[in-house]
Design an enzyme around this catalytic site. Structure first.
Site, PDB file in Angstrom:
ATOM      1  N   LYS A  46     -18.102 -31.759 -29.479  1.00 15.30           N
ATOM      2  CA  LYS A  46     -17.953 -32.951 -31.247  1.00 15.30           C
ATOM      3  C   LYS A  46     -19.344 -33.981 -30.833  1.00 15.30           C
ATOM      4  O   LYS A  46     -20.121 -34.219 -32.037  1.00 15.30           O
ATOM      5  CB  LYS A  46     -17.187 -33.120 -31.467  1.00 15.30           C
ATOM      6  CG  LYS A  46     -16.148 -31.652 -31.673  1.00 15.30           C
ATOM      7  CD  LYS A  46     -14.330 -31.856 -32.624  1.00 15.30           C
ATOM      8  CE  LYS A  46     -13.839 -33.052 -31.754  1.00 15.30           C
ATOM      9  NZ  LYS A  46     -13.129 -32.474 -30.216  1.00 15.30           N
ATOM     10  N   ARG A 121      -6.169 -34.385 -37.564  1.00 13.61           N
ATOM     11  CA  ARG A 121      -6.030 -33.712 -36.478  1.00 13.61           C
ATOM     12  C   ARG A 121      -4.443 -33.165 -37.058  1.00 13.61           C
ATOM     13  O   ARG A 121      -3.629 -32.196 -36.211  1.00 13.61           O
ATOM     14  CB  ARG A 121      -5.718 -34.625 -34.897  1.00 13.61           C
ATOM     15  CG  ARG A 121      -7.183 -34.218 -34.429  1.00 13.61           C
ATOM     16  CD  ARG A 121      -6.343 -35.156 -33.028  1.00 13.61           C
ATOM     17  NE  ARG A 121      -7.005 -34.728 -31.357  1.00 13.61           N
ATOM     18  CZ  ARG A 121      -8.501 -35.259 -31.047  1.00 13.61           C
ATOM     19  NH1 ARG A 121      -8.538 -36.236 -31.530  1.00 13.61           N
ATOM     20  NH2 ARG A 121      -8.600 -35.119 -29.595  1.00 13.61           N
ATOM     21  N   ARG A 160     -17.121 -34.014 -16.731  1.00 11.58           N
ATOM     22  CA  ARG A 160     -17.375 -34.655 -18.245  1.00 11.58           C
ATOM     23  C   ARG A 160     -17.582 -36.606 -17.349  1.00 11.58           C
ATOM     24  O   ARG A 160     -16.770 -36.592 -16.738  1.00 11.58           O
ATOM     25  CB  ARG A 160     -17.079 -34.767 -19.544  1.00 11.58           C
ATOM     26  CG  ARG A 160     -17.192 -35.528 -20.265  1.00 11.58           C
ATOM     27  CD  ARG A 160     -16.851 -35.112 -21.410  1.00 11.58           C
ATOM     28  NE  ARG A 160     -15.409 -35.857 -22.039  1.00 11.58           N
ATOM     29  CZ  ARG A 160     -14.637 -35.430 -23.148  1.00 11.58           C
ATOM     30  NH1 ARG A 160     -15.674 -34.468 -24.334  1.00 11.58           N
ATOM     31  NH2 ARG A 160     -14.181 -35.533 -23.647  1.00 11.58           N
ATOM     32  N   ARG A 193     -12.952 -40.204 -18.669  1.00 13.32           N
ATOM     33  CA  ARG A 193     -11.829 -40.717 -18.779  1.00 13.32           C
ATOM     34  C   ARG A 193     -10.676 -40.295 -18.262  1.00 13.32           C
ATOM     35  O   ARG A 193     -11.103 -38.951 -17.493  1.00 13.32           O
ATOM     36  CB  ARG A 193     -12.252 -39.288 -20.388  1.00 13.32           C
ATOM     37  CG  ARG A 193     -13.030 -40.358 -21.308  1.00 13.32           C
ATOM     38  CD  ARG A 193     -12.424 -39.586 -22.894  1.00 13.32           C
ATOM     39  NE  ARG A 193     -12.161 -39.149 -23.237  1.00 13.32           N
ATOM     40  CZ  ARG A 193     -12.111 -38.572 -23.963  1.00 13.32           C
ATOM     41  NH1 ARG A 193     -12.062 -38.141 -24.857  1.00 13.32           N
ATOM     42  NH2 ARG A 193     -10.307 -38.407 -24.939  1.00 13.32           N
ATOM     43  N   ARG A 204      -3.312 -31.763 -24.271  1.00 16.11           N
ATOM     44  CA  ARG A 204      -4.380 -31.961 -25.678  1.00 16.11           C
ATOM     45  C   ARG A 204      -4.952 -30.670 -26.278  1.00 16.11           C
ATOM     46  O   ARG A 204      -5.125 -30.311 -27.192  1.00 16.11           O
ATOM     47  CB  ARG A 204      -5.842 -32.250 -24.901  1.00 16.11           C
ATOM     48  CG  ARG A 204      -5.938 -34.049 -24.043  1.00 16.11           C
ATOM     49  CD  ARG A 204      -6.423 -34.338 -23.051  1.00 16.11           C
ATOM     50  NE  ARG A 204      -8.069 -34.900 -24.050  1.00 16.11           N
ATOM     51  CZ  ARG A 204      -9.107 -34.445 -23.195  1.00 16.11           C
ATOM     52  NH1 ARG A 204      -8.791 -34.994 -22.163  1.00 16.11           N
ATOM     53  NH2 ARG A 204     -10.336 -35.085 -24.467  1.00 16.11           N
TER      54      ARG A 204
END
Ligand code: AMP
Length: 246
Positions: A46, A121, A160, A193, A204
């Site tokens: 996204k 969400r 990431r 992160r 998650r």
């Protein structure tokens, strides 16, 4: 004559920046309004597609995760309330995020519409958003569903790296920076992160399947969902996004 602070600040903006902003506004003037939602699990792309869509359609990009992380870093009352749930990979309360979005949608940059990334969400958030938009006499045009298998996400998430101030993302294997650990544009350090670990990803994903997938059903009933093959390479996903938005 008195000068407003906005005008005074404008005087400090380099001419080249002013010209490119003028050019951008000129190009944007004939774009149709668009109100988009991006739904997908963490690592589904996204954040990679958002800047492209934002520039193509002149929309504002509102990512609740980014806004919450900024609030946590600044230790605002909102950040203090959100931190515990975020660290565990759970969702923060609907009221908190609905409040943030309600406020953010008033920004002038959202005039031509918006990309909501990571919001709504839960079905409650979707219903609250619909109420907010109804009051303004508008509605969501399209929901892009970044469909992807869970198995692919761990490698994407744990590799990431992010440049916090611009939101640029890198990946040690799929999109490495030119210099390891540094942003290609500014040379500033990249960060990982805190919730981009295999353990937190598990919660998650649980939250995604349990609380967010019903949001896709909610919008499917309205006939506005475009399903994407989010496991494909970024460029191919961009092509699918463009088709979905035609
Ligand atoms: P993201 O950057 O979208 O992965 O979001 C990071 C974290 O922020 C999530 O794991 C949640 O704890 C929180 N968060 C972001 N957006 C929402 C939302 N719409 N509702 C509830 N929690 C959210």
């Amino acid at each position: 004559m008195a000068t407003s602070s906005a005008q005074a600040n404008m005087e400090d903006v380099p001419s080249v920046d002013l010209m490119s902003e003028l050019l951008r506004r000129f190009k944007c003037s004939d774009k149709p309004d668009k109100r988009l939602i991006l739904v997908g699990p963490p690592g589904s792309g996204k954040g990679t597609q958002s800047p492209i869509i934002k520039d193509d359609y002149c929309l504002c990009h509102l990512a609740t995760g980014d806004m919450l992380r900024a609030a946590v870093a600044a230790k605002t009352p909102l950040g203090v309330k959100a931190k515990e749930a975020m660290d565990k990979g759970e969702l923060v309360s609907d009221d908190l995020v609905v409040g943030i979005i309600d406020e953010a949608l008033k920004k002038p940059s959202c005039q031509k519409g918006f990309i909501l990334d990571g919001f709504p969400r839960t079905v409650v958030q979707a219903q609250k958003l619909d109420e907010m938009l109804e009051k303004k006499g508008v509605k969501v045009d399209k929901v892009l569903n970044f469909a992807i298998d869970d198995a692919i996400l761990e490698e994407r998430i744990t590799g990431r790296w992010i440049h916090p101030s611009s939101g640029r993302t890198y990946h040690t294997k799929f999109a490495p920076p030119k210099v390891p650990g540094s942003d290609d544009v500014t040379g500033e350090p990249l960060i990982q992160r805190k919730d981009d670990t295999a353990a937190v990803l598990k919660s998650r994903l649980e939250a995604f399947h349990k609380q967010t997938e019903p949001v896709i059903d909610y919008y499917s009933k309205k006939g506005i969902v475009a399903n994407l093959h989010a496991e494909k390479a970024p460029k191919e996903v961009t092509t699918e996004v463009q088709k979905g938005l035609q």
